[in-house]
Motif scaffolding. Structure first.
Motif, PDB file in Angstrom:
ATOM      1  N   ARG A 173       5.432  -6.554  92.219  1.00  0.00           N
ATOM      2  CA  ARG A 173       5.736  -7.169  93.386  1.00  0.00           C
ATOM      3  C   ARG A 173       4.489  -7.025  94.168  1.00  0.00           C
ATOM      4  O   ARG A 173       4.019  -7.995  94.972  1.00  0.00           O
ATOM      5  N   GLU A 177       2.144 -10.442  95.891  1.00  0.00           N
ATOM      6  CA  GLU A 177       1.784 -10.604  97.083  1.00  0.00           C
ATOM      7  C   GLU A 177       0.188 -10.741  97.352  1.00  0.00           C
ATOM      8  O   GLU A 177      -0.128 -11.628  98.038  1.00  0.00           O
ATOM      9  N   GLY A 234      14.558 -11.056  91.010  1.00  0.00           N
ATOM     10  CA  GLY A 234      14.140 -10.069  91.950  1.00  0.00           C
ATOM     11  C   GLY A 234      14.789  -8.560  91.892  1.00  0.00           C
ATOM     12  O   GLY A 234      14.761  -7.937  93.136  1.00  0.00           O
ATOM     13  N   LEU A 320       9.439 -12.924  95.863  1.00  0.00           N
ATOM     14  CA  LEU A 320       8.561 -11.776  95.472  1.00  0.00           C
ATOM     15  C   LEU A 320       7.179 -11.815  95.756  1.00  0.00           C
ATOM     16  O   LEU A 320       6.379 -10.592  95.638  1.00  0.00           O
TER      17      LEU A 320
END
Length: 328
Positions: A173, A177, A234, A320
Motif C-alpha cells: 500500500r 502511494e 483492498g 490503494l
C-alpha cells in the motif's frame, strides 16, 4: 523538509514510512523474541545433560512457535503505531475491514491454498516422484498426533497473518502511494508496487535453508499470487487464507519442506521424494520447483474469477494508491 514530509498531509513520505515501519518491526521482533525465549528458558521443560539448554532452545518446535508469535505481535504493534503516527490512518485500512464478506473471502483463500498445494502433491504422486511412507506422524516425544498437529497449525496461522499484514497490507500500500505520480497513475502505481513488494518478499526468503535463485524467483511469484486478492479487493482476507493453507497443506498435510524448513511438530503424511529437483524443488520444497509458477497462474485466474463473481468486475483498486484522505 519536502524530501521528508508530504506537503499537504504533513506526514513522512512513503519511502521514509516504509523504512521506519520496517525498522520498528525488526526492533520489536528482536525484543519480543528475546523476551519469549527467556520465558521459555525459565519455564520450559528441563534439558537432559546430553542436550544442553542452548541446543534445546535452538531446536525446539515450541520455541519456533514462540518466535512466530513474537513476529506476529511485532507486526501488529508496528502497524498500529505506524498507522497512528506515520500514515495517519486507522489499522483497519491495512486490509482489516472485517465483516461478513471479509470472512467469506478468507474461506475462499483457505480453500484455494489447499486446492493448489493438493494439485502439486497429486501430480508428483502420479508421476512417481512422491512415495508415502507413513501417516499421522508426531515429531514431539510423548505427544500424540492429534495434539502435536496443533503446533504447525498455530505456526502457519501466525505466519499467514503477519507476513501478509507486513508485505501486502503495509508495504504494498505505501509503495503504491509513493509511486502514484502522473507518469504512472493509480493503476500503474499499484501494479509497480505489486511487483516490487513481491520481489522484496522473495528476497526475504533468500536466507532460508536450501534457498536457490529459482526458489527466490518462485517465492516472488508467490508474492504476486498472494497480492492478487489484495490489489483487487483492498482486503487481506484472501491473501491470509491462501497463505495459511498453502503452508499448512505443504508441510503439515503432505510432508513437504516449507520454504526450506521442515514441518514443526507433526504431519498427516510422511513422504520420500525423488524426481528432478528443478520440478520438485528438492529440500527447499515445491516453491523451488517449476510446479510453483503453474500454481501461481492457476491461482491468479481463480482469484480473478472469484472477485468477478463477488463484485461484478475485476480491476485494480485505485484507492490503494491514495492517502488516508482524499483518495484517488
Amino acid at each position: 523538509m519536502k524530501i521528508f514530509l508530504e506537503e499537504r498531509r504533513r506526514r513522512p513520505r512513503a519511502l521514509w514510512r516504509l523504512l521506519l515501519q520496517f525498522a520498528l518491526f525488526a526492533l520489536l521482533a528482536a525484543l519480543f523474541t528475546s523476551l519469549f525465549a527467556a520465558v521459555w528458558f525459565v519455564l520450559g521443560p528441563r534439558a537432559s545433560p546430553a542436550a544442553p539448554d542452548a541446543g534445546r532452545l535452538a531446536s525446539s518446535p515450541a520455541l519456533f512457535l514462540l518466535s512466530t508469535l513474537a513476529s506476529l505481535a511485532a507486526t501488529l504493534l508496528s502497524l498500529w503505531l505506524a498507522g497512528r503516527y506515520l500514515d495517519r490512518r486507522p489499522f483497519r485500512d491495512f486490509g482489516f475491514c472485517i465483516d461478513r464478506g471479509w470472512w467469506l473471502d478468507l474461506f475462499f483463500g483457505m480453500l484455494l491454498g489447499a486446492l493448489l498445494m493438493s494439485g502439486i502433491f497429486l501430480v508428483q504422486l502420479a508421476l512417481g516422484w512422491v512415495e508415502v511412507v507413513g501417516t499421522f506422524s508426531s515429531d514431539l516425544p510423548g505427544v500424540p498426533f492429534r495434539t502435536a498437529i496443533l503446533l504447525p497449525l498455530a505456526i502457519f496461522v501466525c505466519v499467514g497473518v503477519y507476513e501478509e499484514a507486513l508485505s501486502r497490507g503495509y508495504q504494498l500500500r505505501n509503495m503504491a502511494e509513493g509511486l502514484n505520480h502522473p507518469a504512472l497513475g493509480p493503476r500503474g502505481a499499484i501494479a509497480a508496487a505489486w511487483v516490487l513488494s513481491s520481489l522484496f518478499f522473495g528476497l526475504l526468503h533468500f536466507a532460508n535453508p536450501n534457498a536457490t535463485a529459482l526458489s527466490t524467483l518462485n517465492v516472488s511469484l508467490a508474492g504476486i499470487l498472494l497480492g492478487a486478492g489484495y490489489v483487487l479487493t483492498g482486503q487481506l482476507a484472501i491473501p491470509i487464507g491462501l497463505h495459511i493453507t498453502w503452508n499448512f497443506f505443504q508441510g503439515a498435510v503432505y510432508g513437504f519442506p516449507v520454504s526450506g524448513l521442515q514441518s514443526a511438530g507433526a504431519s498427516f503424511l510422511q513422504i520420500e521424494q525423488s524426481g528432478p529437483r528443478i520440478w520438485t524443488g528438492g529440500p527447499f520444497g515445491p516453491e523451488a520447483g517449476l510446479f510453483d509458477p503453474v500454481a501461481v497462474l492457476v491461482g491468479c485466474l481463480l482469484i480473478a474469477l472469484w472477485v468477478r463473481l463477488r463484485h461484478g468486475k475485476v480491476d485494480l483498486l485505485k484507492e490503494l494508491a491514495g492517502g488516508p484522505a482524499g483518495r484517488a
